[in-house]
Scaffold this active site. Structure first.
Site, PDB file in Angstrom:
ATOM      1  N   HIS A   1      -0.162   1.493   0.577  1.00  0.00           N
ATOM      2  CA  HIS A   1       0.387   1.893   1.260  1.00  0.00           C
ATOM      3  C   HIS A   1       0.486   0.604   1.959  1.00  0.00           C
ATOM      4  O   HIS A   1       1.177   0.846   3.304  1.00  0.00           O
ATOM      5  CB  HIS A   1      -0.498   2.635   2.107  1.00  0.00           C
ATOM      6  CG  HIS A   1      -0.566   4.272   2.149  1.00  0.00           C
ATOM      7  ND1 HIS A   1      -1.279   4.593   0.656  1.00  0.00           N
ATOM      8  CD2 HIS A   1      -0.320   5.005   1.965  1.00  0.00           C
ATOM      9  CE1 HIS A   1      -0.754   6.080   0.484  1.00  0.00           C
ATOM     10  NE2 HIS A   1      -0.265   5.948   1.550  1.00  0.00           N
TER      11      HIS A   1
ATOM     12  N   LYS B   1      -8.722  14.099   0.167  1.00  0.00           N
ATOM     13  CA  LYS B   1      -9.753  14.753   0.336  1.00  0.00           C
ATOM     14  C   LYS B   1     -10.356  14.110   2.025  1.00  0.00           C
ATOM     15  O   LYS B   1      -9.900  13.470   2.094  1.00  0.00           O
ATOM     16  CB  LYS B   1     -11.416  14.549  -0.943  1.00  0.00           C
ATOM     17  CG  LYS B   1     -11.285  13.026  -0.208  1.00  0.00           C
ATOM     18  CD  LYS B   1     -13.141  12.982  -1.092  1.00  0.00           C
ATOM     19  CE  LYS B   1     -13.605  11.488  -1.443  1.00  0.00           C
ATOM     20  NZ  LYS B   1     -14.207  11.183   0.154  1.00  0.00           N
TER      21      LYS B   1
END
Lengths: 280, 187
Positions: free
Chosen positions: B38, B103
């Site tokens: 990222h 999550k």
């Protein structure tokens, strides 16, 4: 004088790293089955079933339960009458970690520098804490620590006037913020007293205490019970998706402290809470 | 509980039908990326360089898998905490990213960006790395190979189990479900 060769240490540590990552300990299994029995949330029940099913697959295929196979934390109790032959104890322990993570196909998650962040390639160094004791035993406890939960841990230097209420408040706030990210139902290790680093170390050590075993001091056992019940009243539940099982256990350790201080550290572990211990 | 079968790529029209709380099984191609990937993609965008691939209607799975054992294509591969990607996520959503699997909760900024881009966020069971590995049918590294476990992988999944936790309207299961189980006697 008892002697232990470094190869024996390397092999044991390697095996323990693999075992901790692929097999769920008996106390955690019991705790999770109890949680499954009591859970009221539909999502929570399904999530706990998935967790239990995952353990079986990991065991059968002998692969890690979780892809985050952690940074290895070790507690080493070294008898002062013991001699290590063939090299240094520290090097043997680190070599054991490297061997276990290579041979066990475990993920290497350690970077050499916190800013430059190049992977060391063998999951070393492990963080090792030594205690020297009378006798000739060598006890090694291994806790591969995943960072989903480690990142939700916290430490605060409270004032003596904050007392028991301040400690309860800080632990519960840490659980409330952290548990949805930490793979609840979590285990909470708490260290109260000592100095800053002593509190943190006790919190980590507390995670290695088997689930269901209480602190021997009555007022601390009562604190553990309170924190467990209050945490589970938060409603966060398995994986944060609602339920009455947010925390499987709270283990609190205490130590004498300074007249001016009340350090408190909270170390959070996921529902697997990997821990393996051997005595050589 | 009803389970919705979905297939990637996941077009806007399909994404809008998904509601927080839906249990889904995902099949098709998804892409893995976590912290380091990222960061690199964000740097590329900052410099005006192209991303390694077109993310339009695609799904990113936040995972750093274990190495594959001999005879396997990948090791344990459960989700990592999504919140660490929050700082980079809106710019990928603006590039057309349709969904994310991970999550834990997301920031308000991510949720607002999801609403304006009609994106959906799925959670799967953290730590269930062995079980989720079973759903992965093929693996190919497509970018940043030097990042090892953090490289971008194109993976084909079959019946990958997940729950819609934040939908295209911003409904958030982390908030709604918890309220049902808070024991007010204690709080």
């Amino acid at each position: 004088m008892k002697k232990i060769g470094i190869q024996q240490i390397i092999d044991h540590v390697a095996e323990m790293c693999i075992e901790a990552n692929t097999h769920l300990s008996a106390d955690m299994r019991e705790g999770l089955l109890r949680a499954r029995g009591s859970e009221e949330s539909v999502n929570g029940k399904e999530i706990l079933d998935t967790m239990l099913c995952n353990f079986e697959i990991a065991k059968t295929k002998n692969i890690p339960i979780c892809q985050d196979t952690g940074m290895v934390v070790m507690f080493v109790t070294f008898g002062q009458d013991l001699t290590i032959e063939g090299g240094s104890l520290e090097e043997a322990l680190q070599a054991g970690v490297a061997k276990g993570y290579q041979e066990g196909y475990l993920r290497k998650s350690v970077v050499a520098d916190p800013f430059i962040r190049t992977n060391t390639g063998n999951n070393t160094p492990a963080v090792i804490h030594y205690q020297v004791v009378p006798g000739d035993r060598l006890k090694i406890k291994i806790l591969p620590k995943g960072f989903g939960s480690e990142n939700t841990s916290a430490l605060k230097m409270l004032k003596p006037s904050d007392g028991m209420a301040g400690v309860k408040d800080f632990v519960l706030k840490t659980v409330e913020t952290g548990s949805p990210n930490a793979c609840a139902p979590i285990v909470v290790g708490v260290g109260v007293g000592g100095t800053m680093e002593k509190a943190a170390l006790m919190a980590k050590e507390a995670l290695g205490r088997p689930l269901g075993e209480h602190n021997r001091l009555d007022h601390i056992e009562a604190l553990e019970d309170y924190l467990l019940e209050a945490s589970n009243a938060l409603g966060i539940g398995p994986m944060g998706l609602g339920g009455i099982n947010t925390v499987l256990g709270v283990n609190v350790e205490v130590f004498p402290t300074h007249i001016a201080g009340l350090p408190v550290a909270v170390n959070i572990s996921c529902y697997v809470n990997r821990h393996v211990e051997r005595e050589l | 509980m009803a389970v919705i079968e979905i297939r990637t790529p996941l077009r806007k029209k399909e994404r809008k039908k998904l509601k927080a709380g839906d249990h889904v099984r995902i099949s098709g191609i998804i892409y893995t990326a976590r912290d380091a990937a990222h960061q690199r993609m964000s740097l590329a965008l900052e410099k005006g360089l192209p991303l390694p691939m077109d993310f339009t209607d695609e799904i990113i799975y936040y995972v750093g898998p274990c190495p594959a054992k001999p005879g396997e294509i990948i090791g344990s591969a459960g989700p990592t905490t999504s919140g660490r990607m929050d700082v980079y996520t809106p710019e990928l959503l603006d590039q057309g990213l349709g969904g994310m699997i991970g999550k834990g909760n997301r920031s308000e900024r991510v949720i607002n960006s999801m609403i304006s881009n009609d994106a959906v966020y799925f959670a799967c069971v953290g730590g269930a790395g062995a079980l989720l590995q079973d759903c992965i049918k093929s693996v190919e590294i497509i970018a940043y190979e030097d990042l090892g476990t953090e490289a971008i992988r194109k993976i084909e999944v079959e019946d990958f189990p997940a729950i819609v936790v934040i939908d295209t309207q911003g409904n958030n299961l982390y908030e709604t479900e918890r309220k049902k189980f808070i024991n007010k006697l204690w709080i």
